[in-house]
Every structure is written in structure tokens, then in C-alpha cells.
Design a protein around this motif. Structure first.
Motif, PDB file in Angstrom:
ATOM      1  N   VAL A 172       0.835  -1.205   0.000  1.00 53.42           N
ATOM      2  CA  VAL A 172       0.000   0.000   0.000  1.00 53.42           C
ATOM      3  C   VAL A 172       0.868   1.252   0.000  1.00 53.42           C
ATOM      4  N   GLY A 173       0.491   2.219  -0.827  1.00 57.13           N
ATOM      5  CA  GLY A 173       1.210   3.484  -0.902  1.00 57.13           C
ATOM      6  C   GLY A 173       2.302   3.430  -1.958  1.00 57.13           C
ATOM      7  N   ALA A 174       2.687   4.600  -2.414  1.00 59.95           N
ATOM      8  CA  ALA A 174       3.637   4.691  -3.526  1.00 59.95           C
ATOM      9  C   ALA A 174       4.999   4.084  -3.193  1.00 59.95           C
ATOM     10  N   VAL A 175       5.485   4.267  -1.988  1.00 58.73           N
ATOM     11  CA  VAL A 175       6.819   3.762  -1.649  1.00 58.73           C
ATOM     12  C   VAL A 175       6.818   2.241  -1.601  1.00 58.73           C
ATOM     13  N   ASP A 176       5.885   1.639  -0.835  1.00 57.44           N
ATOM     14  CA  ASP A 176       5.826   0.184  -0.760  1.00 57.44           C
ATOM     15  C   ASP A 176       5.496  -0.422  -2.120  1.00 57.44           C
ATOM     16  N   ALA A 177       4.615   0.225  -2.879  1.00 55.33           N
ATOM     17  CA  ALA A 177       4.277  -0.275  -4.213  1.00 55.33           C
ATOM     18  C   ALA A 177       5.499  -0.273  -5.118  1.00 55.33           C
ATOM     19  N   MET A 228      -0.619  10.660  -1.314  1.00 58.25           N
ATOM     20  CA  MET A 228       0.087  10.210  -0.121  1.00 58.25           C
ATOM     21  C   MET A 228      -0.595  10.749   1.130  1.00 58.25           C
ATOM     22  N   ALA A 229      -1.624  11.574   0.934  1.00 57.78           N
ATOM     23  CA  ALA A 229      -2.338  12.169   2.062  1.00 57.78           C
ATOM     24  C   ALA A 229      -3.746  12.534   1.605  1.00 57.78           C
ATOM     25  N   VAL A 230      -4.642  12.684   2.547  1.00 57.71           N
ATOM     26  CA  VAL A 230      -5.998  13.097   2.206  1.00 57.71           C
ATOM     27  C   VAL A 230      -6.005  14.575   1.848  1.00 57.71           C
TER      28      VAL A 230
END
Length: 169
Positions: free
Chosen positions: A30-35, A105-107
Motif C-alpha cells: 500500500v502506498g507509492a513507496v511500498d508499491a 500520499m495524504a488526504v
């Protein structure tokens, strides 16, 4: 050969795998870094001929309904200063309504022309382009971006996602 289906979570992958036997799946995180890290691992391990990122999304566009399934043709990075916003494009076509998506990456990201948002798309598209792997993205609407988490209808979105993948792949 069928594309490798990539998911951010085990829950998303399980919902589709249960209906679509014989399709290779992987989870990137989940999220750009982990993806991004997950995509590199998947590309190196499986050496897929194509990747389709699949999952749920929040909608900015109120004409989209929970359970609708769309093809993201452009991902744009969001919540960055405008000078740093990049756009990435799908290189595979899918027979679904086409939309632009924000990778957040944030709401609180402004739509900036996007109809939906997710947290992994730009990273996946960027790395697939870098490695020369054709890519596409399928998202099922689970909520509107301003909905509280408890209002999200993930089961309906995942059921629609699985049925759509079963029908088109």
C-alpha cells in the motif's frame, strides 16, 4: 499470455483470485513507496509480459457510483507542489470507461482533472515504463474521497472488480 494482476493488498488479491482461477497475481503493498519496492520485486521475480494494477479507489466525480469499475489511463502525482507533479500513462487498453487518477500520499488532494484517487498507481506506471513492461490499471469505486472510512463499501467494490476482471481478461 495473460497479464500479471498486481494488487496493493492481500484482501484485494483474494477477492479476485477466488473468482478468476488461472490468472497470476501478486501483491505490491500500500502506498507509492511500498508499491515501488513491490513492483521491482515482482518484475524481477516473475518477469511478466504485462502488468495490470487492480484495486479500489475513491471517486472525486459523483457521477461515478460505488461498484463502478474504470480503467485509469493517466496517473498524476498529487499532494506535491505543482512544479513536481508528474503524469504517467497506461500502455495497454482495456474495454472500460477511462479516467485520470491522482496518486495520493495524504488526504485532501485537489482533483486537478482527476475523477478518482488511489495510493499506488503512479509508482506502478513509472516502474513498468522504466522496465519496458506494458501496463494498465483497473479500479473499482469503494467510496467518495470525502467519505469517512466507515462509509467505504469495500465488499461491493471488490465484487465488481472481480466480476469485471473475470469478464475482460
Amino acid at each position: 499470455m495473460k497479464p500479471l494482476l498486481l494488487f496493493a493488498t492481500d484482501m484485494e488479491a483474494a477477492a479476485v483470485s477466488s473468482l478468476c482461477s488461472g490468472i497470476q497475481t501478486a501483491v505490491c503493498g500500500v502506498g507509492a513507496v511500498d508499491a515501488a519496492v513491490g513492483v521491482i520485486e515482482v518484475l524481477e521475480r516473475y518477469k511478466p509480459t504485462a502488468v495490470v494494477l487492480c484495486g479500489i479507489a475513491g471517486a472525486y466525480d459523483k457521477t461515478l457510483k460505488v461498484g463502478d469499475v474504470v480503467s485509469v489511463v493517466t496517473e498524476q502525482t498529487a499532494t506535491l507542489p505543482p512544479v513536481y507533479i508528474n503524469k504517467y500513462h497506461a500502455t495497454l487498453s482495456l474495454p472500460l470507461p477511462e479516467v485520470v487518477s491522482n496518486t495520493v500520499m495524504a488526504v485532501g488532494a485537489e482533483p486537478c482533472g482527476a475523477k478518482v484517487e488511489n495510493m499506488e498507481g503512479a509508482a506502478v506506471f513509472a516502474l513498468c515504463h522504466h522496465y519496458g513492461v506494458p501496463c494498465a490499471e483497473i479500479r473499482a469505486i469503494s467510496n467518495y474521497v470525502d467519505d469517512a472510512r466507515e462509509l467505504w463499501d469495500i465488499p461491493t467494490a471488490l465484487a465488481s472488480l472481480a466480476k469485471t476482471i473475470q469478464a475482460i481478461l
